[in-house]
Design a protein around this motif. Structure first.
Motif, PDB file in Angstrom:
ATOM      1  N   LEU A  56      -4.372  12.291  12.413  1.00 28.20           N
ATOM      2  CA  LEU A  56      -3.958  11.940  13.932  1.00 28.20           C
ATOM      3  C   LEU A  56      -4.803  10.830  14.463  1.00 28.20           C
ATOM      4  CD1 LEU A  56      -4.373  15.605  15.559  1.00 28.20           C
ATOM      5  CD2 LEU A  56      -2.200  14.246  15.860  1.00 28.20           C
ATOM      6  N   GLY A  57      -5.575  10.691  13.385  1.00 27.05           N
ATOM      7  CA  GLY A  57      -6.959   9.211  13.563  1.00 27.05           C
ATOM      8  C   GLY A  57      -6.074   8.209  13.096  1.00 27.05           C
ATOM      9  N   VAL A  58      -5.577   8.783  12.161  1.00 22.23           N
ATOM     10  CA  VAL A  58      -4.771   7.002  10.882  1.00 22.23           C
ATOM     11  C   VAL A  58      -3.664   6.570  11.666  1.00 22.23           C
ATOM     12  CG1 VAL A  58      -3.360   6.946   8.937  1.00 22.23           C
ATOM     13  CG2 VAL A  58      -6.057   8.411   8.639  1.00 22.23           C
ATOM     14  N   THR A  59      -2.930   7.727  12.375  1.00 24.98           N
ATOM     15  CA  THR A  59      -1.566   7.567  12.803  1.00 24.98           C
ATOM     16  C   THR A  59      -2.206   6.912  14.251  1.00 24.98           C
ATOM     17  OG1 THR A  59      -0.678   9.647  12.622  1.00 24.98           O
ATOM     18  CG2 THR A  59       0.156   8.222  14.869  1.00 24.98           C
ATOM     19  N   ALA A  60      -3.237   7.288  14.902  1.00 24.33           N
ATOM     20  CA  ALA A  60      -3.361   6.500  16.160  1.00 24.33           C
ATOM     21  C   ALA A  60      -4.205   5.103  15.892  1.00 24.33           C
ATOM     22  CB  ALA A  60      -4.816   7.527  17.166  1.00 24.33           C
ATOM     23  N   ALA A  61      -5.008   4.773  14.645  1.00 21.26           N
ATOM     24  CA  ALA A  61      -5.311   3.173  13.749  1.00 21.26           C
ATOM     25  C   ALA A  61      -4.295   2.726  14.175  1.00 21.26           C
ATOM     26  CB  ALA A  61      -6.157   4.258  12.990  1.00 21.26           C
ATOM     27  N   ALA A  62      -3.471   3.180  13.656  1.00 13.40           N
ATOM     28  CA  ALA A  62      -2.026   2.428  12.725  1.00 13.40           C
ATOM     29  C   ALA A  62      -0.907   1.896  14.641  1.00 13.40           C
ATOM     30  CB  ALA A  62      -0.921   3.156  12.169  1.00 13.40           C
ATOM     31  N   ARG A  63      -1.313   2.339  15.554  1.00 11.81           N
ATOM     32  CA  ARG A  63      -0.839   1.914  16.754  1.00 11.81           C
ATOM     33  C   ARG A  63      -1.279   0.511  17.216  1.00 11.81           C
ATOM     34  NH1 ARG A  63       1.936   7.430  18.998  1.00 11.81           N
ATOM     35  NH2 ARG A  63       3.314   7.632  17.165  1.00 11.81           N
ATOM     36  N   THR A  64      -3.148   0.696  17.342  1.00 16.72           N
ATOM     37  CA  THR A  64      -3.573   0.142  17.477  1.00 16.72           C
ATOM     38  C   THR A  64      -4.128  -1.906  17.118  1.00 16.72           C
ATOM     39  OG1 THR A  64      -5.779   1.830  17.942  1.00 16.72           O
ATOM     40  CG2 THR A  64      -6.312  -0.700  18.342  1.00 16.72           C
ATOM     41  N   ALA A  65      -3.410  -2.349  18.374  1.00 16.10           N
ATOM     42  CA  ALA A  65      -2.970  -3.499  17.645  1.00 16.10           C
ATOM     43  C   ALA A  65      -4.000  -4.728  16.724  1.00 16.10           C
ATOM     44  CB  ALA A  65      -2.390  -4.861  18.895  1.00 16.10           C
ATOM     45  N   ARG A  66      -5.402  -4.508  18.200  1.00 18.05           N
ATOM     46  CA  ARG A  66      -6.499  -5.075  17.503  1.00 18.05           C
ATOM     47  C   ARG A  66      -7.251  -4.533  16.100  1.00 18.05           C
ATOM     48  NH1 ARG A  66      -9.411  -6.210  23.415  1.00 18.05           N
ATOM     49  NH2 ARG A  66      -7.594  -7.068  24.862  1.00 18.05           N
ATOM     50  N   LEU A  67      -6.498  -3.848  15.897  1.00 18.38           N
ATOM     51  CA  LEU A  67      -7.496  -3.730  14.217  1.00 18.38           C
ATOM     52  C   LEU A  67      -6.439  -3.177  13.436  1.00 18.38           C
ATOM     53  CD1 LEU A  67     -10.881  -2.363  14.070  1.00 18.38           C
ATOM     54  CD2 LEU A  67      -9.613   0.084  13.957  1.00 18.38           C
ATOM     55  N   SER A  68      -6.975  -3.442  12.546  1.00 16.98           N
ATOM     56  CA  SER A  68      -5.732  -3.815  10.970  1.00 16.98           C
ATOM     57  C   SER A  68      -6.301  -2.078  10.678  1.00 16.98           C
ATOM     58  CB  SER A  68      -6.454  -4.460  10.222  1.00 16.98           C
ATOM     59  OG  SER A  68      -7.613  -3.959   9.586  1.00 16.98           O
ATOM     60  N   GLN A  69      -5.068  -1.624  10.046  1.00 18.01           N
ATOM     61  CA  GLN A  69      -4.326  -0.325   9.809  1.00 18.01           C
ATOM     62  C   GLN A  69      -5.947   0.081   8.303  1.00 18.01           C
ATOM     63  OE1 GLN A  69      -0.844   1.380   8.200  1.00 18.01           O
ATOM     64  NE2 GLN A  69      -1.557   3.502   7.893  1.00 18.01           N
ATOM     65  N   ASP A  70      -6.005  -0.855   7.606  1.00 17.75           N
ATOM     66  CA  ASP A  70      -7.222  -0.548   6.601  1.00 17.75           C
ATOM     67  C   ASP A  70      -8.416  -0.071   7.586  1.00 17.75           C
ATOM     68  OD1 ASP A  70      -5.461  -0.466   4.359  1.00 17.75           O
ATOM     69  OD2 ASP A  70      -6.144  -2.554   3.974  1.00 17.75           O
TER      70      ASP A  70
END
Length: 278
Positions: free
Chosen positions: A77-91
C-alpha cells in the motif's frame, strides 16, 4: 557417492530440500517478472519491509506468516501510494519505506530478550528448521502463485513491455500492477522461513537473471529459473552440510554464483557466435 547423498538421508535436510524446491518454483514465477520489469529495488524493499510484522508476531506469540503478510501488505500500500505522489520519485518513496520498515523491525526485535538470535533468524532464516506444516503452506502458496501467473499472464506481458499498449488493449495496467505486487508479496512471504527476509532476494532475482540470457520466451525463462533455483538449493544444502556453513546463506550464495557463471558463459557464447558470423 556417499559424500553426495549422505546429507539427504537426514529427515530435516530432506524437508529443507523440499522447502527449497517449493520456494524456488514460487520465486521463479514471481522473480521472472521482477527481472523483466526492472523491479529489483522494489523486490528488495518488499523483502525487508516484512521484518516489522514478523518481529511483532514473534514478540506477541502470533503466527509469523500472518505477521509477514500484514507487513508486506502495508508495504505494498505504501509503494502504491508513493507511486501516485507527483512530487516524489518512486525510487525515493520506496527507499524511504524500505529504511523506515527495516528500522521499525529492528526496534521491535530489540524489545526481545534474545535480540541477536531473533534478528539473525528473521534476516537469514533457518531452512533446516522447515517443518511439514511449512511444506504444506508452501505447496498452497505455489498453487496460488500458479493461478495468478496463468490468469494474469497476458496482462503481465503487456505491462512488462508496453504499459500504454496494455491500456489500449483494455488490460487494466493498474490492476495488473496490483496483481503483480501481490504475486511478489506471496513469493516473499512464503520464502522467508527458508532464507530469511534478507536473503530471499537471492532466490527471487538470481535464478531468473541467470536464465534470461538462455531463453527468449517467458515460460522458458521461468522454467530455467526454477532449474537454477532447485540446483542452488541442492548444492547449497550439500555445501553447508560438509563445510558447516549457514544453510540459507549458502543457498543464496550459490544462486548468485550461478548467475555470475551464466553471465560469463553467455558472454563467451555471444563472442563466439559474433566471431563465427563475421
Amino acid at each position: 557417492m556417499e559424500w553426495l547423498t549422505a546429507p539427504f538421508e537426514v529427515s530435516f535436510v530432506q524437508r529443507a530440500l523440499w522447502g527449497g524446491i517449493l520456494v524456488s518454483l514460487i520465486c521463479a514465477l514471481a522473480g521472472t517478472w521482477v527481472v523483466l520489469r526492472g523491479m529489483a529495488f522494489l523486490g528488495d524493499a518488499m523483502a525487508h519491509g516484512m521484518l516489522p510484522g514478523v518481529a511483532l508476531a514473534s514478540l506477541l506469540g502470533g503466527n509469523l506468516l500472518i505477521g509477514a503478510a500484514l507487513s508486506a501488505a502495508a508495504m505494498t500500500l505504501g509503494v502504491t501510494a508513493a507511486a501516485r505522489t507527483a512530487r516524489l520519485s518512486q525510487d525515493t518513496g520506496i527507499g524511504l519505506l524500505f529504511v523506515g520498515m527495516l528500522s521499525l523491525g529492528v526496534i521491535i526485535v530489540s524489545r526481545s530478550q534474545s535480540f541477536a538470535v531473533d534478528l539473525t533468524g528473521f534476516l537469514f532464516g533457518d531452512v533446516l528448521a522447515v517443518r511439514n506444516s511449512h511444506l504444506t503452506q508452501l505447496a498452497v502458496a505455489l498453487a496460488l502463485a500458479l493461478v495468478v501467473s496463468v490468469v494474469g499472464h497476458r496482462a503481465f506481458v503487456a505491462l512488462a513491455f508496453d504499459e500504454r499498449k496494455a491500456q489500449t488493449l483494455g488490460l487494466h495496467p493498474r490492476l495488473a500492477q496490483i496483481a503483480l505486487l501481490g504475486l511478489l508479496t506471496l513469493a516473499i512471504v512464503a520464502s522467508f522461513h527458508v532464507v530469511g527476509t534478507l536473503l530471499v532476494f537471492g532466490l527471487l532475482i538470481a535464478p531468473p537473471a541467470a536464465a534470461l540470457p538462455w531463453a527468449r520466451r517467458i515460460p522458458l525463462i521461468m522454467a530455467g529459473a526454477a532449474c537454477f533455483g532447485i540446483s542452488a538449493t541442492f548444492l547449497g544444502l550439500l555445501l553447508s552440510w560438509h563445510l558447516a556453513t549457514a544453510a540459507g546463506a549458502t543457498i543464496a550464495a550459490v544462486a548468485v554464483l550461478q548467475f555470475l557463471l551464466s553471465t560469463v558463459a553467455a558472454g563467451i557464447r555471444h563472442r563466439f557466435e559474433f566471431g563465427h558470423s563475421s
